[in-house]
Design an enzyme around this catalytic site. Structure first.
Site, short mmCIF file in Angstrom:
data_model
loop_
_atom_site.label_atom_id
_atom_site.label_comp_id
_atom_site.label_asym_id
_atom_site.label_seq_id
_atom_site.Cartn_x
_atom_site.Cartn_y
_atom_site.Cartn_z
N LYS A 87 4.00 -15.78 22.73
CA LYS A 87 5.05 -16.36 21.90
C LYS A 87 6.29 -16.61 22.77
CE LYS A 87 6.54 -15.54 17.14
NZ LYS A 87 6.72 -14.51 16.12
O1 G3P Z 1 7.67 -15.24 11.82
C1 G3P Z 1 9.05 -15.26 11.91
C2 G3P Z 1 9.61 -14.13 11.17
O2 G3P Z 1 9.29 -12.93 11.78
C3 G3P Z 1 11.01 -14.21 10.79
O3 G3P Z 1 11.01 -13.86 9.48
O4 G3P Z 1 11.97 -13.03 7.41
O5 G3P Z 1 12.97 -12.37 9.61
O6 G3P Z 1 13.23 -14.68 8.75
P1 G3P Z 1 12.38 -13.47 8.78
#
Ligand code: G3P
Length: 217
Positions: A87
């Site tokens: 990633k």
């Molecule tokens: O896959 C991306 C993710 O980990 C971010 O999610 O909920 O932190 O915006 P969030």
């Protein structure tokens, strides 16, 4: 549509795997920290533990932000297990690193994507997956799903192989909308997958069936 779970929590990964619909896992440094996984060796071991639970791709994020550092870390990560996808953040050095990895058959997930232009660049560099963060766009009053539609259109116009991995999915309706638009993959919390199960008519219908069965037996 592939279902990935966005967590480093092994119990939740096992639960999703046991449901039989899991295609992979995404992690990031914040999710690793949330599980208390610290130090390079522990982090690398945790990635292998995740790979041993699921059958599909497991995204492991580089920490370096310079080209040489990303290449070094990414090569190390990709050698950990054949399910690892490296990633890489959507920054200038990241684009160069994605191209480097792509040329060598190392699969990548371009993360922190918030615009169609960034997604176009990731595809040009040969990313395996592109991760537009829809929840974080919604958080700032911008339509995350519209970005998924735009990327779908652009990738279809040119037959790009890069898979659209709708990330920062927060709930079940995000999953359904992404499926309607044609995202290749979605990654979200376990609750966003389990939410798909729920319908009150299913519950009341099953209750009635079981009651009627009991009456006749
Ligand atoms: O896959 C991306 C993710 O980990 C971010 O999610 O909920 O932190 O915006 P969030």
């Amino acid at each position: 549509m592939k279902f990935f779970i966005d967590t480093a929590n092994l119990d939740q990964i096992k639960e999703a795997q046991d449901l039989g619909v899991l295609d992979g896992v995404t992690t990031n440094p914040s999710l690793m920290a949330k599980e208390g996984i610290k130090g390079k060796n522990n982090i690398l071991k945790h990635y292998v533990d995740i790979c041993n639970i699921v059958d599909g791709d497991v995204s492991a994020e580089v920490i370096a932000t310079d080209f040489e550092g990303m290449v070094k870390e990414g090569e190390e990560l990709s050698e950990l297990h054949n399910q690892i996808v490296v990633k890489v953040p959507m920054i200038k050095e990241g684009v160069k690193a994605i191209k480097y990895f792509s040329d060598r058959g190392i699969r990548t997930n371009c993360t922190l994507v918030f615009s169609a232009g960034q997604a176009l660049l990731a595809a040009k560099a040969g990313a395996t997956y592109v991760s537009p963060f829809i929840g974080r766009l919604d958080d700032i009053s911008t339509d995350g799903l519209e970005l998924i539609s735009d990327i779908r259109l652009i990738y279809d116009n040119y037959d790009f192989d890069t898979q659209i991995l709708a990330a920062s999915v927060r709930h079940t309706m995000h999953v359904i909308h992404c499926a309607k638009i044609g995202a290749d993959v979605m990654t979200g919390p376990l609750s966003s997958i389990e939410g798909l199960l729920k319908h009150p008519l299913t519950d009341s219908g099953l209750k009635q069936f079981l009651e009627d069965y009991k009456k006749g037996n």
